[in-house]
Scaffold this active site. Structure first.
Site, PDB file in Angstrom:
ATOM      1  N   PHE A  25      -0.271  10.065  -7.675  1.00  0.00           N
ATOM      2  CA  PHE A  25      -0.249   8.637  -7.416  1.00  0.00           C
ATOM      3  C   PHE A  25      -0.955   7.842  -8.513  1.00  0.00           C
ATOM      4  O   PHE A  25      -0.849   6.643  -8.547  1.00  0.00           O
ATOM      5  CB  PHE A  25      -0.907   8.326  -6.067  1.00  0.00           C
ATOM      6  CG  PHE A  25      -0.294   9.090  -4.919  1.00  0.00           C
ATOM      7  CD1 PHE A  25       1.080   9.250  -4.834  1.00  0.00           C
ATOM      8  CD2 PHE A  25      -1.095   9.675  -3.952  1.00  0.00           C
ATOM      9  CE1 PHE A  25       1.639   9.964  -3.795  1.00  0.00           C
ATOM     10  CE2 PHE A  25      -0.531  10.390  -2.904  1.00  0.00           C
ATOM     11  CZ  PHE A  25       0.827  10.536  -2.820  1.00  0.00           C
ATOM     12  N   TRP A  56       2.441   1.604  -3.388  1.00  0.00           N
ATOM     13  CA  TRP A  56       1.444   2.027  -4.377  1.00  0.00           C
ATOM     14  C   TRP A  56       1.362   3.551  -4.433  1.00  0.00           C
ATOM     15  O   TRP A  56       1.138   4.125  -5.506  1.00  0.00           O
ATOM     16  CB  TRP A  56       0.084   1.445  -4.004  1.00  0.00           C
ATOM     17  CG  TRP A  56      -1.042   1.862  -4.911  1.00  0.00           C
ATOM     18  CD1 TRP A  56      -1.468   1.240  -6.060  1.00  0.00           C
ATOM     19  CD2 TRP A  56      -1.899   3.008  -4.757  1.00  0.00           C
ATOM     20  NE1 TRP A  56      -2.543   1.926  -6.616  1.00  0.00           N
ATOM     21  CE2 TRP A  56      -2.812   3.018  -5.837  1.00  0.00           C
ATOM     22  CE3 TRP A  56      -1.985   4.023  -3.812  1.00  0.00           C
ATOM     23  CZ2 TRP A  56      -3.795   3.987  -5.991  1.00  0.00           C
ATOM     24  CZ3 TRP A  56      -2.962   5.003  -3.962  1.00  0.00           C
ATOM     25  CH2 TRP A  56      -3.843   4.974  -5.047  1.00  0.00           C
ATOM     26  N   HIS A  57       1.571   4.193  -3.277  1.00  0.00           N
ATOM     27  CA  HIS A  57       1.416   5.641  -3.222  1.00  0.00           C
ATOM     28  C   HIS A  57       2.547   6.394  -3.903  1.00  0.00           C
ATOM     29  O   HIS A  57       2.363   7.546  -4.289  1.00  0.00           O
ATOM     30  CB  HIS A  57       1.290   6.098  -1.766  1.00  0.00           C
ATOM     31  CG  HIS A  57      -0.079   5.903  -1.195  1.00  0.00           C
ATOM     32  ND1 HIS A  57      -0.475   4.724  -0.600  1.00  0.00           N
ATOM     33  CD2 HIS A  57      -1.152   6.720  -1.144  1.00  0.00           C
ATOM     34  CE1 HIS A  57      -1.724   4.835  -0.195  1.00  0.00           C
ATOM     35  NE2 HIS A  57      -2.161   6.027  -0.522  1.00  0.00           N
ATOM     36  N   GLY A  58       3.693   5.764  -4.057  1.00  0.00           N
ATOM     37  CA  GLY A  58       4.761   6.478  -4.739  1.00  0.00           C
ATOM     38  C   GLY A  58       6.089   5.748  -4.691  1.00  0.00           C
ATOM     39  O   GLY A  58       6.331   4.916  -3.809  1.00  0.00           O
ATOM     40  N   SER A 100       0.832  -1.208   0.000  1.00  0.00           N
ATOM     41  CA  SER A 100       0.000   0.000   0.000  1.00  0.00           C
ATOM     42  C   SER A 100       0.864   1.254   0.000  1.00  0.00           C
ATOM     43  O   SER A 100       0.594   2.220  -0.724  1.00  0.00           O
ATOM     44  CB  SER A 100      -0.922   0.000   1.220  1.00  0.00           C
ATOM     45  OG  SER A 100      -1.661   1.196   1.297  1.00  0.00           O
TER      46      SER A 100
END
Length: 481
Positions: free
Chosen positions: A481, A324-326, A321
């Protein structure tokens, strides 16, 4: 095209008028949604339309082929094609340079210098969101949870529907796709409800988030070191910036979808009124957390195995997670820190303790609930430092000041008097959110029993404030994102 821009203010009424003018022809209406969505998406960079079109074609035909074969191996191969294609595109555009640079640095650790070439890659806006949406479709078809559609225009509209295309919520085919396959009827009450939600979303974004952003940028982007109290205040401002920014976007997206007769799922459920970190993650970015739960955590075994397996799966879900954001180690550390806070709760089997909204049967929370909410907010605020910091070193510099005696100094930075006014705005905002916490969005039922001029006055005050602060326009955080 930004929701809080003049371009969108012109675009939306035109699309709305043409859309309902075509309501007697479902396929033409769906085709128009696709064309309008492509205009919306191509407003940033028309070249990236090829990517979303390619993903749409791949998953549409993979879905059809999955039900035409009874061979398990062939089905698995088709699913792999979809997964590799979608995650391959996402990985290349979002993570190529990250992996190349870290590969080079790993060899430097062993005393070897390897020259690598990075690429000047522009991250396609929204790629993380529509990739997960199309991927969930093929996985659900493979699992037999949804029947693939033969209507290409309906599927394309499901993938690229412009209100939620760029930053979600990430919809599932089981809920959203059937809405494109049946005739939509104009619903006046739903449309009015949508306008109220758009209004509240714009207030969150323009008045709360963008005002907080000024001080967040001032505190986090400066090379000088501030006191711990100033950094902590900056973290608090960021907590409300990211909430107002992202949940504001979601409200505008859901409200806009209602104007067109669609119902999107709730993506935020008042997360800052949570009583522990587990409840926070049930209420924050719901469409993403449930996506990871259904397509990663549960397939890995969830919490059905022993404690060691539960620890492994929780760590995986939060690390993925965060990533996934960066493509930055700060996001990975943020995910890991959240996992460490979440683990004690799930290992004690307390993660399902709070499902109902706080003070569900009363006006005010109990003292115990106030303490729990305050503690959870303090924890999430401190964890947001990793999310906002430029680097790991930057994050730990901030933490070293927060956990020092300088935390007891009076916060000092440029514009401190204006910051005090923004704090007053935040308190007023929280009061409205608290009053409307049992609804899908805070403004849903507020003012319904008021004398009509008073109710309209409330709306006009919000509109005036939105226009007043519209000059301080900031891009939505989750566009990166």
């Amino acid at each position: 095209m930004l929701f809080n821009s003049l371009d969108f203010a012109i675009y939306l009424p035109i699309v709305y008028a043409i859309y309902w003018g075509l309501n007697k022809k479902l396929k033409v209406q769906n085709l128009f949604i696709v064309l309008a969505s492509y205009v919306f998406y191509g407003w940033w960079d028309w070249r990236f339309l090829a990517l979303i079109t390619f993903s749409t074609f791949i998953d549409f035909f993979v879905g059809l082929l999955l039900v035409k074969t009874a061979l398990t191996q062939k089905k698995k191969l088709l699913l792999i094609v979809s997964i590799v294609t979608n995650l391959g595109l996402l990985g290349f555009f979002k993570y190529y340079n990250f992996f190349v640079l870290n590969f080079s640095q790993a060899f430097l650790f062993f005393g070897r210098n390897i020259e690598v070439d990075t690429l000047k890659i522009i991250l396609p806006v929204g790629i993380s969101f529509y990739t997960f949406q199309t991927l969930s479709y093929t996985i659900d078809v493979y699992r037999g949870k949804v029947n693939p559609t033969k209507d290409f225009f309906a599927f394309s509209a499901f993938v690229c529907f412009f209100p939620q295309l760029v930053a979600g919520p990430i919809e599932r085919a089981t809920n959203f796709l059937p809405q494109f396959l049946k005739k939509r009827q104009f619903d006046y009450d739903l449309g009015i409800d949508g306008l109220r939600q758009i209004l509240w979303g714009l207030f969150k974004k323009v008045v709360i988030a963008d005002n907080c952003a000024v001080f967040v940028n001032l505190i986090f982007n400066q090379s000088i070191e501030y006191s711990g109290s100033t950094y902590f205040l900056g973290a608090v401002f960021f907590a409300f910036q990211i909430y107002g920014d992202f949940s504001g976007y979601t409200d505008i997206a859901i409200g806009t979808a209602k104007l067109f007769g669609f119902r999107l799922k709730q993506n935020f459920a008042y997360p800052y009124f949570s009583r522990d970190i587990a409840e926070f993650w049930r209420r924050w970015h719901i469409s993403l957390t449930t996506w990871f739960r259904d397509y990663l955590y549960i397939p890995l075994g969830g919490s059905r195995g022993g404690k060691s397996q539960t620890v492994r799966n929780v760590l995986i879900i939060f690390l993925v997670s965060g990533f996934w954001h960066g493509a930055n180690w700060t996001f990975i550390f943020w995910g890991a820190a959240n996992a460490l806070c979440f683990l004690p709760i799930i290992l004690r089997n307390k993660h399902r303790k709070y499902f109902k909204i706080v003070a569900d049967s009363s006006v005010l929370p109990s003292l115990n609930e106030v303490v729990r909410m305050s503690t959870t907010f303090l924890l999430t605020t401190l964890l947001w430092v990793f999310f906002r910091a430029d680097s790991i070193n930057h994050a730990f510099t901030i933490y070293s000041e927060i956990f020092s005696f300088s935390m007891f100094k009076v916060p000092l930075f440029q514009g401190i008097k204006k910051a005090l006014f923004v704090i007053v705005l935040i308190f007023a905002f929280l009061l409205v959110e608290w009053h409307g916490r049992k609804q899908q969005f805070a403004l849903a039922k507020i003012g319904f029993t008021w004398y009509r001029p008073f109710r309209l006055a409330l709306y006009y005050v919000l509109i005036i404030m939105i226009f007043w602060y519209s000059g301080n326009q900031q891009e939505f955080i989750y566009f990166q994102f």
